[in-house]
Design a protein around this motif. Structure first.
Motif, PDB file in Angstrom:
ATOM      1  N   TRP A 286       0.468  10.050  -4.328  1.00 24.52           N
ATOM      2  CA  TRP A 286       0.471   8.974  -5.319  1.00 24.52           C
ATOM      3  C   TRP A 286       1.157   9.368  -6.609  1.00 24.52           C
ATOM      4  CZ3 TRP A 286       0.086   5.739  -1.895  1.00 24.52           C
ATOM      5  CH2 TRP A 286      -0.884   5.754  -0.903  1.00 24.52           C
ATOM      6  N   GLN A 287       0.971  10.607  -7.069  1.00 21.48           N
ATOM      7  CA  GLN A 287       1.601  11.009  -8.332  1.00 21.48           C
ATOM      8  C   GLN A 287       3.125  11.026  -8.198  1.00 21.48           C
ATOM      9  OE1 GLN A 287      -0.026  11.308 -11.381  1.00 21.48           O
ATOM     10  NE2 GLN A 287       2.120  11.122 -11.976  1.00 21.48           N
TER      11      GLN A 287
ATOM     12  N   SER B  37      -4.657   5.512  -6.611  1.00 23.41           N
ATOM     13  CA  SER B  37      -5.053   6.598  -7.524  1.00 23.41           C
ATOM     14  C   SER B  37      -6.335   6.264  -8.280  1.00 23.41           C
ATOM     15  CB  SER B  37      -3.947   6.861  -8.549  1.00 23.41           C
ATOM     16  OG  SER B  37      -2.752   7.219  -7.917  1.00 23.41           O
TER      17      SER B  37
ATOM     18  N   TYR C 234      -0.939   3.070  -8.184  1.00 23.62           N
ATOM     19  CA  TYR C 234      -2.015   3.143  -9.185  1.00 23.62           C
ATOM     20  C   TYR C 234      -3.356   2.761  -8.554  1.00 23.62           C
ATOM     21  CZ  TYR C 234       0.872   3.988 -13.324  1.00 23.62           C
ATOM     22  OH  TYR C 234       1.700   4.557 -14.261  1.00 23.62           O
TER      23      TYR C 234
END
Length: 123
Positions: free
Chosen positions: A17-18, A48, A45
């Motif tokens: 995700w990052q 996350s 997002y």
């Protein structure tokens, strides 16, 4: 295809995700009108756990493209995460309107709403 966009899609597939956020933020920094990139940002997002930012990007994707089926599905799923069944059903209704003969996004959100209702009924 934009290299950052391609890298972002690969990161989403890898559930990184990052890396997805980094890549798609670069895309929208250059092209703020890219509804697909905003949808992917919303998705990354949401995955996350940053739901406020997820909603912001889904809303932007839909502002840019009100018929964006992916953003409608994912926004509906995010509404279920915050226990807002009515808002999720609004997105389902829009997908039903957009997908005259059915579509994957409608089927997926319909299933998620049904599962949400089943869990709520068993509480």
């Amino acid at each position: 295809e934009d290299s950052d966009y391609a890298a972002g899609k690969l990161a989403v597939e890898a559930k990184n995700w990052q890396a997805a956020l980094d890549a798609f933020n670069k895309v929208v920094a250059r092209d703020s009108g890219n509804a697909n990139a905003h949808n992917y940002l919303g998705y990354a997002y949401r995955k996350s756990g940053k739901l406020d930012l997820a909603f912001k990007h889904y809303e932007e994707a839909l502002r840019l493209d009100p018929k964006h089926r992916g953003a409608r599905e994912y926004m509906g799923e995010a509404y279920l995460m915050v226990n807002n069944l009515a808002k999720a059903e609004e997105q389902l209704k829009e997908l039903d309107r957009l997908c005259l003969f059915g579509c994957e996004e409608y089927a997926d959100l319909k299933k998620a709403v049904a599962e949400y209702r089943k869990k709520a009924a068993n509480k």
